[in-house]
Write a protein that holds these residues in place. Structure first.
Motif, short mmCIF file in Angstrom:
data_model
loop_
_atom_site.label_atom_id
_atom_site.label_comp_id
_atom_site.label_asym_id
_atom_site.label_seq_id
_atom_site.Cartn_x
_atom_site.Cartn_y
_atom_site.Cartn_z
N VAL A 51 0.85 -1.19 0.00
CA VAL A 51 0.00 0.00 0.00
C VAL A 51 0.89 1.24 0.00
O VAL A 51 1.74 1.42 0.88
CB VAL A 51 -0.94 0.02 1.23
CG1 VAL A 51 -1.86 1.23 1.18
CG2 VAL A 51 -1.74 -1.28 1.30
N LYS A 64 -5.99 -0.04 -7.55
CA LYS A 64 -5.50 -1.34 -7.10
C LYS A 64 -5.14 -2.16 -8.33
O LYS A 64 -5.92 -2.24 -9.27
CB LYS A 64 -6.56 -2.07 -6.27
CG LYS A 64 -6.08 -3.39 -5.72
CD LYS A 64 -7.10 -4.03 -4.81
CE LYS A 64 -6.54 -5.32 -4.24
NZ LYS A 64 -7.48 -6.01 -3.38
N THR A 76 -3.51 4.62 -2.45
CA THR A 76 -4.71 5.11 -1.76
C THR A 76 -5.27 6.35 -2.46
O THR A 76 -4.59 6.99 -3.25
CB THR A 76 -4.41 5.45 -0.29
OG1 THR A 76 -3.48 6.53 -0.24
CG2 THR A 76 -3.88 4.24 0.46
N ALA A 82 -1.79 5.28 3.96
CA ALA A 82 -1.62 3.82 3.88
C ALA A 82 -2.09 3.18 5.18
O ALA A 82 -2.73 2.13 5.17
CB ALA A 82 -0.16 3.47 3.60
N TYR A 85 -5.90 2.90 5.25
CA TYR A 85 -6.33 1.86 4.31
C TYR A 85 -6.09 0.47 4.90
O TYR A 85 -6.96 -0.39 4.86
CB TYR A 85 -5.60 2.00 2.97
CG TYR A 85 -5.97 0.92 1.98
CD1 TYR A 85 -7.06 1.08 1.13
CD2 TYR A 85 -5.26 -0.28 1.91
CE1 TYR A 85 -7.42 0.08 0.24
CE2 TYR A 85 -5.61 -1.29 1.04
CZ TYR A 85 -6.70 -1.10 0.20
OH TYR A 85 -7.06 -2.10 -0.67
#
Length: 171
Positions: A51, A64, A76, A82, A85
């Protein structure tokens, strides 16, 4: 299944090789991390989700990308770190999987631990990845050595080779 979330920029700023590399090529350091973790995930048979923060990138949307079954890259969305998330994803996974989170952020480690995941510092994970890379190299060298070890020419002395060559040419 073992799932490992990696705080990408935290790791880049912690691993000695990537910390140096990012000074002259941030994209190169990011790609080196992805390549190392790709090899690690395939060899160890786990899922790695890297991430990267985009919370300071205006109007960024969450992206993604699944590289394969073993590794995914997440950028993100604008305003999301990060850490947040990863926390959200770990919460969604609950305790159904063996979940690890790689970060050296102390507050993040405490939050993740409370949600049922195992926390791993960036340096601990670095050592684990290096150990895995060394095992891969040893296995590759062993396989290469075995391929060369089984050649007929390696097992026949020079005198016999000369005699065989003479017989072959005399026909």
């Amino acid at each position: 299944m073992k799932i490992i979330f990696v705080d990408g920029y935290n790791v880049i700023n912690s691993w000695p090789n990537l910390k140096q590399q990012k000074d002259y090529s941030f994209d190169g350091a990011r790609q080196s991390l992805i390549d190392s973790l790709h090899n690690y995930s395939v060899y160890e048979g786990c899922k790695v989700i890297i991430v990267f923060d985009a919370h300071k990138v205006n109007r960024s949307i969450e992206k993604k990308e699944d590289i394969n079954n073993n590794i995914s890259i997440v950028f993100t969305k604008d305003g999301e770190t990060a850490d947040s998330y990863i926390e959200k994803e770990v919460h969604n996974l609950g305790r159904r999987f063996e979940v690890y989170v790689v970060t050296s952020d102390w507050l993040e480690q405490q939050t993740i631990f409370q949600r049922g995941a195992v926390r791993v510092s960036s340096i601990e994970f670095y050592n684990d990845v290096i150990d895995t890379e060394n095992r891969i190299k040893r296995k590759a060298n062993k396989n290469t050595h075995l391929l060369h070890k089984n050649n007929l020419l390696d097992n026949v002395n020079d005198d016999i080779l000369k005699k065989l060559e003479a017989i072959r040419r005399s026909k």
